[in-house]
Scaffold this motif. Structure first.
Motif, PDB file in Angstrom:
ATOM      1  N   ILE A 143     -20.763   8.854  22.259  1.00  9.23           N
ATOM      2  CA  ILE A 143     -21.654   9.880  21.698  1.00  9.23           C
ATOM      3  C   ILE A 143     -22.345  10.634  22.829  1.00  9.23           C
ATOM      4  O   ILE A 143     -22.555  11.847  22.744  1.00  9.23           O
ATOM      5  CB  ILE A 143     -22.649   9.243  20.707  1.00  9.23           C
ATOM      6  CG1 ILE A 143     -21.878   8.741  19.485  1.00  9.23           C
ATOM      7  CG2 ILE A 143     -23.742  10.231  20.304  1.00  9.23           C
ATOM      8  CD1 ILE A 143     -22.691   7.930  18.500  1.00  9.23           C
ATOM      9  N   GLY A 144     -22.690   9.901  23.897  1.00 11.72           N
ATOM     10  CA  GLY A 144     -23.092  10.570  25.127  1.00 11.72           C
ATOM     11  C   GLY A 144     -24.542  11.007  25.228  1.00 11.72           C
ATOM     12  O   GLY A 144     -24.877  11.802  26.107  1.00 11.72           O
ATOM     13  N   ARG A 145     -25.391  10.528  24.355  1.00 16.74           N
ATOM     14  CA  ARG A 145     -26.810  10.861  24.451  1.00 16.74           C
ATOM     15  C   ARG A 145     -27.578   9.659  25.017  1.00 16.74           C
ATOM     16  O   ARG A 145     -27.155   8.511  24.837  1.00 16.74           O
ATOM     17  CB  ARG A 145     -27.372  11.224  23.073  1.00 16.74           C
ATOM     18  CG  ARG A 145     -26.850  12.544  22.530  1.00 16.74           C
ATOM     19  CD  ARG A 145     -27.352  13.708  23.357  1.00 16.74           C
ATOM     20  NE  ARG A 145     -26.763  14.976  22.954  1.00 16.74           N
ATOM     21  CZ  ARG A 145     -27.271  15.786  22.019  1.00 16.74           C
ATOM     22  NH1 ARG A 145     -28.377  15.449  21.398  1.00 16.74           N
ATOM     23  NH2 ARG A 145     -26.685  16.927  21.723  1.00 16.74           N
ATOM     24  N   ILE A 169     -32.639   3.561  14.826  1.00 14.54           N
ATOM     25  CA  ILE A 169     -32.753   5.009  15.015  1.00 14.54           C
ATOM     26  C   ILE A 169     -33.936   5.508  14.187  1.00 14.54           C
ATOM     27  O   ILE A 169     -33.988   5.275  12.965  1.00 14.54           O
ATOM     28  CB  ILE A 169     -31.458   5.750  14.618  1.00 14.54           C
ATOM     29  CG1 ILE A 169     -30.296   5.286  15.503  1.00 14.54           C
ATOM     30  CG2 ILE A 169     -31.644   7.265  14.752  1.00 14.54           C
ATOM     31  CD1 ILE A 169     -28.970   5.975  15.222  1.00 14.54           C
ATOM     32  N   ASP A 170     -34.844   6.191  14.874  1.00 12.69           N
ATOM     33  CA  ASP A 170     -36.025   6.769  14.229  1.00 12.69           C
ATOM     34  C   ASP A 170     -36.757   5.726  13.371  1.00 12.69           C
ATOM     35  O   ASP A 170     -37.121   6.004  12.229  1.00 12.69           O
ATOM     36  CB  ASP A 170     -35.601   7.984  13.380  1.00 12.69           C
ATOM     37  CG  ASP A 170     -36.789   8.881  13.052  1.00 12.69           C
ATOM     38  OD1 ASP A 170     -37.837   8.751  13.711  1.00 12.69           O
ATOM     39  OD2 ASP A 170     -36.662   9.705  12.126  1.00 12.69           O
ATOM     40  N   GLU A 177     -20.840   9.679  10.653  1.00 14.19           N
ATOM     41  CA  GLU A 177     -22.260   9.687  10.285  1.00 14.19           C
ATOM     42  C   GLU A 177     -23.170   9.454  11.501  1.00 14.19           C
ATOM     43  O   GLU A 177     -24.284   9.965  11.567  1.00 14.19           O
ATOM     44  CB  GLU A 177     -22.457   8.540   9.285  1.00 14.19           C
ATOM     45  CG  GLU A 177     -23.687   8.600   8.434  1.00 14.19           C
ATOM     46  CD  GLU A 177     -23.795   7.356   7.558  1.00 14.19           C
ATOM     47  OE1 GLU A 177     -24.922   7.021   7.185  1.00 14.19           O
ATOM     48  OE2 GLU A 177     -22.750   6.713   7.257  1.00 14.19           O
ATOM     49  N   LEU A 178     -22.667   8.662  12.452  1.00 14.22           N
ATOM     50  CA  LEU A 178     -23.563   8.202  13.516  1.00 14.22           C
ATOM     51  C   LEU A 178     -23.867   9.289  14.549  1.00 14.22           C
ATOM     52  O   LEU A 178     -25.015   9.437  14.975  1.00 14.22           O
ATOM     53  CB  LEU A 178     -22.960   6.970  14.214  1.00 14.22           C
ATOM     54  CG  LEU A 178     -23.898   6.287  15.214  1.00 14.22           C
ATOM     55  CD1 LEU A 178     -25.141   5.753  14.519  1.00 14.22           C
ATOM     56  CD2 LEU A 178     -23.180   5.152  15.940  1.00 14.22           C
ATOM     57  N   LYS A 179     -22.840  10.043  14.935  1.00 14.48           N
ATOM     58  CA  LYS A 179     -23.018  11.012  16.037  1.00 14.48           C
ATOM     59  C   LYS A 179     -24.144  12.012  15.749  1.00 14.48           C
ATOM     60  O   LYS A 179     -25.064  12.147  16.571  1.00 14.48           O
ATOM     61  CB  LYS A 179     -21.683  11.722  16.303  1.00 14.48           C
ATOM     62  CG  LYS A 179     -21.646  12.530  17.579  1.00 14.48           C
ATOM     63  CD  LYS A 179     -20.198  12.912  17.903  1.00 14.48           C
ATOM     64  CE  LYS A 179     -20.070  13.510  19.274  1.00 14.48           C
ATOM     65  NZ  LYS A 179     -20.376  14.943  19.294  1.00 14.48           N
ATOM     66  N   PRO A 180     -24.142  12.680  14.602  1.00 10.37           N
ATOM     67  CA  PRO A 180     -25.221  13.629  14.351  1.00 10.37           C
ATOM     68  C   PRO A 180     -26.594  12.971  14.259  1.00 10.37           C
ATOM     69  O   PRO A 180     -27.597  13.571  14.638  1.00 10.37           O
ATOM     70  CB  PRO A 180     -24.840  14.284  13.006  1.00 10.37           C
ATOM     71  CG  PRO A 180     -23.754  13.470  12.435  1.00 10.37           C
ATOM     72  CD  PRO A 180     -23.111  12.715  13.542  1.00 10.37           C
ATOM     73  N   LEU A 181     -26.607  11.739  13.790  1.00 12.76           N
ATOM     74  CA  LEU A 181     -27.881  11.017  13.689  1.00 12.76           C
ATOM     75  C   LEU A 181     -28.445  10.731  15.087  1.00 12.76           C
ATOM     76  O   LEU A 181     -29.634  10.939  15.353  1.00 12.76           O
ATOM     77  CB  LEU A 181     -27.624   9.705  12.936  1.00 12.76           C
ATOM     78  CG  LEU A 181     -28.780   9.018  12.248  1.00 12.76           C
ATOM     79  CD1 LEU A 181     -29.516   9.951  11.316  1.00 12.76           C
ATOM     80  CD2 LEU A 181     -28.255   7.794  11.496  1.00 12.76           C
TER      81      LEU A 181
END
Ligand SMILES: N[C@@H](CCC(=O)N[C@@H](CS)C(=O)NCC(=O)O)C(=O)O
Length: 116
Positions: free
Chosen positions: A52-54, A85-86, A104-108
């Motif tokens: 995902i790279g973030r 997450i959050d 679902e995970l990448k945009p989250l």
């Protein structure tokens, strides 16, 4: 003296965990480090997050036995890794992989971790 929860070490650890989860929008509790995962489940989860790279935070529970003992009770989730997450528990390695494969995970993660 009134009945209050004493300020024990256990409460301190619980507060520390809650602070970590609040202050780090993407955080993984894992065995080892992202550079040197010490369990296959943690390694697989890190592969996904790396894809995902973030940026993300991590806690090595092998170096934090109190967190290892306390987090499963707070989370009501018995194993590691745990991806939060959050402020919400996503789950462990199986769920991380499923959420990644379903898209679902990448945009989250992207919504909760700006590019470095
Ligand atoms: N199905 C779980 C497997 C994770 C698992 O079994 N973790 C074990 C071995 S690394 C664990 O955390 N055991 C509790 C402990 O070591 O404190 C997942 O998808 O994350």
């Amino acid at each position: 003296m009134s009945e209050q929860t004493p300020n024990t070490a256990a409460n301190d650890v619980e507060q520390l965990i809650r602070d970590q989860i609040r202050d780090n929008k993407v955080i993984i509790y894992m065995k080892g480090t992202p550079q040197f995962p010490q369990c296959g489940f943690s390694a697989r989860s890190i592969e996904v997050l790396t894809q995902i790279g973030r940026p993300f935070a991590f806690v090595n529970i092998l170096e934090n036995p109190e967190i290892r003992a306390t987090l499963p009770k707070i989370a009501n989730w018995p194993t590691f890794p745990q991806l939060w997450i959050d402020g919400e528990l996503m789950g462990g390695s199986d769920i991380i992989l499923q959420m990644y494969q379903s898209g679902e995970l990448k945009p989250l993660v992207e919504a909760n971790s700006p590019a470095a």
